[in-house]
Design a protein around this motif. Structure first.
Motif, PDB file in Angstrom:
ATOM      1  N   GLU A 107     -20.006 -19.855  24.342  1.00 46.31           N
ATOM      2  CA  GLU A 107     -19.390 -20.786  25.047  1.00 46.31           C
ATOM      3  C   GLU A 107     -18.351 -21.557  24.041  1.00 46.31           C
ATOM      4  O   GLU A 107     -17.230 -21.824  24.482  1.00 46.31           O
ATOM      5  CB  GLU A 107     -20.238 -21.340  25.893  1.00 46.31           C
ATOM      6  CG  GLU A 107     -20.876 -20.545  26.998  1.00 46.31           C
ATOM      7  CD  GLU A 107     -22.228 -21.509  27.587  1.00 46.31           C
ATOM      8  OE1 GLU A 107     -22.568 -20.809  28.395  1.00 46.31           O
ATOM      9  OE2 GLU A 107     -22.519 -22.609  27.059  1.00 46.31           O
ATOM     10  N   ALA A 108     -18.946 -21.934  22.871  1.00 51.90           N
ATOM     11  CA  ALA A 108     -18.200 -22.883  22.011  1.00 51.90           C
ATOM     12  C   ALA A 108     -16.983 -21.965  21.562  1.00 51.90           C
ATOM     13  O   ALA A 108     -16.071 -22.442  21.443  1.00 51.90           O
ATOM     14  CB  ALA A 108     -19.145 -23.267  20.777  1.00 51.90           C
ATOM     15  N   GLU A 109     -16.969 -20.608  21.468  1.00 56.97           N
ATOM     16  CA  GLU A 109     -16.013 -19.875  20.919  1.00 56.97           C
ATOM     17  C   GLU A 109     -14.994 -19.834  21.907  1.00 56.97           C
ATOM     18  O   GLU A 109     -13.886 -19.870  21.500  1.00 56.97           O
ATOM     19  CB  GLU A 109     -16.488 -18.568  20.670  1.00 56.97           C
ATOM     20  CG  GLU A 109     -17.376 -18.309  19.306  1.00 56.97           C
ATOM     21  CD  GLU A 109     -17.863 -16.975  18.869  1.00 56.97           C
ATOM     22  OE1 GLU A 109     -18.174 -16.711  17.671  1.00 56.97           O
ATOM     23  OE2 GLU A 109     -18.142 -16.367  19.928  1.00 56.97           O
ATOM     24  N   VAL A 110     -15.289 -19.745  23.171  1.00 52.11           N
ATOM     25  CA  VAL A 110     -14.179 -19.370  24.343  1.00 52.11           C
ATOM     26  C   VAL A 110     -13.785 -20.729  24.332  1.00 52.11           C
ATOM     27  O   VAL A 110     -12.460 -20.883  24.611  1.00 52.11           O
ATOM     28  CB  VAL A 110     -15.206 -19.163  25.684  1.00 52.11           C
ATOM     29  CG1 VAL A 110     -14.222 -19.395  26.855  1.00 52.11           C
ATOM     30  CG2 VAL A 110     -15.816 -17.732  25.396  1.00 52.11           C
ATOM     31  N   LEU A 111     -14.265 -21.946  24.310  1.00 53.63           N
ATOM     32  CA  LEU A 111     -13.794 -23.152  24.553  1.00 53.63           C
ATOM     33  C   LEU A 111     -12.550 -23.427  23.397  1.00 53.63           C
ATOM     34  O   LEU A 111     -11.587 -23.916  23.755  1.00 53.63           O
ATOM     35  CB  LEU A 111     -14.811 -24.441  24.173  1.00 53.63           C
ATOM     36  CG  LEU A 111     -14.284 -25.824  24.129  1.00 53.63           C
ATOM     37  CD1 LEU A 111     -13.604 -26.309  25.494  1.00 53.63           C
ATOM     38  CD2 LEU A 111     -15.514 -26.886  23.901  1.00 53.63           C
ATOM     39  N   GLY A 115      -5.085 -22.264  24.080  1.00 57.33           N
ATOM     40  CA  GLY A 115      -4.029 -21.738  25.101  1.00 57.33           C
ATOM     41  C   GLY A 115      -4.320 -20.453  25.445  1.00 57.33           C
ATOM     42  O   GLY A 115      -3.159 -19.773  26.256  1.00 57.33           O
ATOM     43  N   ARG A 116      -5.149 -19.828  25.462  1.00 53.72           N
ATOM     44  CA  ARG A 116      -5.179 -18.579  25.466  1.00 53.72           C
ATOM     45  C   ARG A 116      -6.071 -18.150  27.055  1.00 53.72           C
ATOM     46  O   ARG A 116      -6.538 -18.867  27.549  1.00 53.72           O
ATOM     47  CB  ARG A 116      -6.209 -17.751  24.659  1.00 53.72           C
ATOM     48  CG  ARG A 116      -5.340 -17.625  23.159  1.00 53.72           C
ATOM     49  CD  ARG A 116      -5.999 -16.867  22.105  1.00 53.72           C
ATOM     50  NE  ARG A 116      -5.227 -16.787  20.916  1.00 53.72           N
ATOM     51  CZ  ARG A 116      -5.409 -16.992  19.928  1.00 53.72           C
ATOM     52  NH1 ARG A 116      -7.123 -16.882  19.578  1.00 53.72           N
ATOM     53  NH2 ARG A 116      -4.691 -16.955  18.871  1.00 53.72           N
ATOM     54  N   SER A 117      -5.586 -17.248  27.729  1.00 56.88           N
ATOM     55  CA  SER A 117      -5.882 -16.917  29.281  1.00 56.88           C
ATOM     56  C   SER A 117      -7.072 -16.173  29.129  1.00 56.88           C
ATOM     57  O   SER A 117      -7.710 -15.646  27.844  1.00 56.88           O
ATOM     58  CB  SER A 117      -4.916 -16.179  29.987  1.00 56.88           C
ATOM     59  OG  SER A 117      -4.624 -14.847  29.232  1.00 56.88           O
ATOM     60  N   ASN A 118      -7.957 -15.989  30.238  1.00 59.44           N
ATOM     61  CA  ASN A 118      -9.135 -15.158  30.430  1.00 59.44           C
ATOM     62  C   ASN A 118      -8.999 -13.916  29.682  1.00 59.44           C
ATOM     63  O   ASN A 118      -9.691 -13.176  28.968  1.00 59.44           O
ATOM     64  CB  ASN A 118      -9.779 -15.051  31.569  1.00 59.44           C
ATOM     65  CG  ASN A 118     -10.427 -16.421  31.920  1.00 59.44           C
ATOM     66  OD1 ASN A 118     -10.350 -17.497  31.166  1.00 59.44           O
ATOM     67  ND2 ASN A 118     -10.836 -16.843  33.048  1.00 59.44           N
ATOM     68  N   PRO A 119      -7.723 -13.148  30.337  1.00 57.52           N
ATOM     69  CA  PRO A 119      -7.595 -11.633  29.547  1.00 57.52           C
ATOM     70  C   PRO A 119      -7.402 -11.692  28.147  1.00 57.52           C
ATOM     71  O   PRO A 119      -8.184 -10.913  27.492  1.00 57.52           O
ATOM     72  CB  PRO A 119      -6.513 -11.069  30.452  1.00 57.52           C
ATOM     73  CG  PRO A 119      -6.519 -12.111  31.641  1.00 57.52           C
ATOM     74  CD  PRO A 119      -6.930 -13.433  31.169  1.00 57.52           C
ATOM     75  N   GLU A 120      -6.782 -12.792  27.533  1.00 57.47           N
ATOM     76  CA  GLU A 120      -6.403 -12.532  26.423  1.00 57.47           C
ATOM     77  C   GLU A 120      -7.863 -12.872  25.570  1.00 57.47           C
ATOM     78  O   GLU A 120      -8.159 -12.306  24.136  1.00 57.47           O
ATOM     79  CB  GLU A 120      -5.672 -13.619  25.634  1.00 57.47           C
ATOM     80  CG  GLU A 120      -4.278 -13.434  26.346  1.00 57.47           C
ATOM     81  CD  GLU A 120      -3.154 -14.482  26.054  1.00 57.47           C
ATOM     82  OE1 GLU A 120      -2.136 -14.377  25.857  1.00 57.47           O
ATOM     83  OE2 GLU A 120      -3.439 -15.795  26.208  1.00 57.47           O
ATOM     84  N   ILE A 121      -8.650 -13.926  26.078  1.00 55.57           N
ATOM     85  CA  ILE A 121     -10.000 -14.143  25.537  1.00 55.57           C
ATOM     86  C   ILE A 121     -10.948 -12.758  25.580  1.00 55.57           C
ATOM     87  O   ILE A 121     -11.503 -12.430  24.495  1.00 55.57           O
ATOM     88  CB  ILE A 121     -10.780 -15.307  26.040  1.00 55.57           C
ATOM     89  CG1 ILE A 121      -9.780 -16.699  26.072  1.00 55.57           C
ATOM     90  CG2 ILE A 121     -12.183 -15.411  25.419  1.00 55.57           C
ATOM     91  CD1 ILE A 121     -10.242 -17.702  26.818  1.00 55.57           C
ATOM     92  N   VAL A 174     -13.226  -9.395  31.367  1.00 55.52           N
ATOM     93  CA  VAL A 174     -12.598 -10.680  31.983  1.00 55.52           C
ATOM     94  C   VAL A 174     -13.596 -11.193  32.883  1.00 55.52           C
ATOM     95  O   VAL A 174     -13.892 -12.745  32.916  1.00 55.52           O
ATOM     96  CB  VAL A 174     -11.313 -10.460  32.777  1.00 55.52           C
ATOM     97  CG1 VAL A 174     -10.991 -11.636  33.559  1.00 55.52           C
ATOM     98  CG2 VAL A 174     -10.294  -9.806  32.033  1.00 55.52           C
ATOM     99  N   ALA A 175     -14.450 -10.713  33.634  1.00 52.90           N
ATOM    100  CA  ALA A 175     -15.570 -11.096  34.307  1.00 52.90           C
ATOM    101  C   ALA A 175     -16.656 -12.006  33.444  1.00 52.90           C
ATOM    102  O   ALA A 175     -17.215 -13.107  33.983  1.00 52.90           O
ATOM    103  CB  ALA A 175     -16.290 -10.249  35.282  1.00 52.90           C
ATOM    104  N   THR A 176     -16.929 -11.479  32.155  1.00 54.40           N
ATOM    105  CA  THR A 176     -17.749 -11.847  31.469  1.00 54.40           C
ATOM    106  C   THR A 176     -17.178 -13.363  31.090  1.00 54.40           C
ATOM    107  O   THR A 176     -17.934 -14.310  30.684  1.00 54.40           O
ATOM    108  CB  THR A 176     -17.998 -11.216  30.068  1.00 54.40           C
ATOM    109  OG1 THR A 176     -18.706  -9.983  30.490  1.00 54.40           O
ATOM    110  CG2 THR A 176     -19.050 -11.817  29.111  1.00 54.40           C
ATOM    111  N   VAL A 177     -15.891 -13.388  30.517  1.00 50.64           N
ATOM    112  CA  VAL A 177     -15.263 -14.510  30.252  1.00 50.64           C
ATOM    113  C   VAL A 177     -15.398 -15.458  31.234  1.00 50.64           C
ATOM    114  O   VAL A 177     -15.684 -16.886  30.899  1.00 50.64           O
ATOM    115  CB  VAL A 177     -13.870 -14.313  29.583  1.00 50.64           C
ATOM    116  CG1 VAL A 177     -13.020 -15.668  29.337  1.00 50.64           C
ATOM    117  CG2 VAL A 177     -13.721 -13.378  28.510  1.00 50.64           C
TER     118      VAL A 177
END
Length: 233
Positions: A175-179, A185-191, A199-202
């Motif tokens: 979660e910290a990495e996703v934050l 500025g990255r979108s869910n698909p980019e993450i 994308v569902a996991t993100v």
């Protein structure tokens, strides 16, 4: 089937600005202006009485400033969205508005099309930021001044998972990495592509970290991290 009408309350202490905004908004087929407020206290009162979908909120107003008014409006209703429209794009104004819960932030040099798109976006639950506002938020992480990619900055470590985890220990490591990626500025698909997950996991990680941080939008999450960074500096 016709799209539902977006009910908008306009809050600005300058009558000529309010008149102009009302004129622009009433030209949109899917928008209805339900009220006008000349100060923050009136904005809070009318938001409670009129139940708009969107409050278009100025920041510098007498009686109660826009950030404080935003906080009160959102405390009283979970369905309204606040879109800040202001002359000011300094770091303190941006962070205070987003921390208060504003879902969008535009400056008053925005064009009609940009304003219309922003109203529709926040009404549908999306976050929208003027390009210069997004750049300033990222610039807060990278040391300010001319914006450079975080990967090229000596401050980039502040966006890394371990650094964010140290500041927000309730998060998991992922979660910290996703934050950190959200702050870049990255979108869910980019993450998702970055971490080789769906994308569902993100989305699951994003929803979880939002709940743990007590925020409701990507903009608020970034603003919280910016505030934490400033406190640590």
């Amino acid at each position: 089937m016709a799209s539902p009408t977006i009910r908008v309350l306009v809050a600005d202490d300058q009558a000529i600005v309010r008149d102009g905004l009302v004129t622009v908004l009433e030209l949109l087929p899917d928008v209805e202006v339900v009220g006008e407020a000349a100060d923050g206290l009136e904005a809070v009162r009318l938001a409670g009485e009129l139940a708009p979908d969107v409050v278009l909120m100025d920041l510098r107003m007498p009686g109660l400033d826009g950030a404080a008014a935003t906080e009160r409006v959102l405390a009283a209703s979970s369905t309204v969205a606040v879109l800040v429209l202001t002359t000011y794009a300094d770091d303190a104004s941006i962070v205070s508005a987003l921390k208060a819960g504003a879902r969008g932030y535009l400056t008053k040099d925005a064009g009609r099309a940009e304003l219309a798109a922003a109203v529709r976006a926040v009404a549908s639950g999306q976050t929208t930021l003027a390009p210069e506002v997004g750049a300033k938020l990222i610039g807060s992480f990278t040391g300010g001044g001319a914006i450079s990619p975080p990967e090229e900055s000596g401050e980039a470590a502040r966006l890394d998972g371990p650094a964010l985890l140290a500041r927000f220990p309730t998060l998991t490591a992922r979660e910290a990495e996703v934050l950190g990626e959200i702050a870049r500025g990255r979108s869910n698909p980019e993450i998702a592509q970055q971490f080789f997950v769906s994308v569902a996991t993100v989305k699951t990680h994003v929803n979880s970290l939002f709940a743990k941080l007590g925020v409701q939008s990507r903009a608020q999450a970034i603003a919280l991290a910016v505030g934490s960074r400033s406190a640590d500096a």
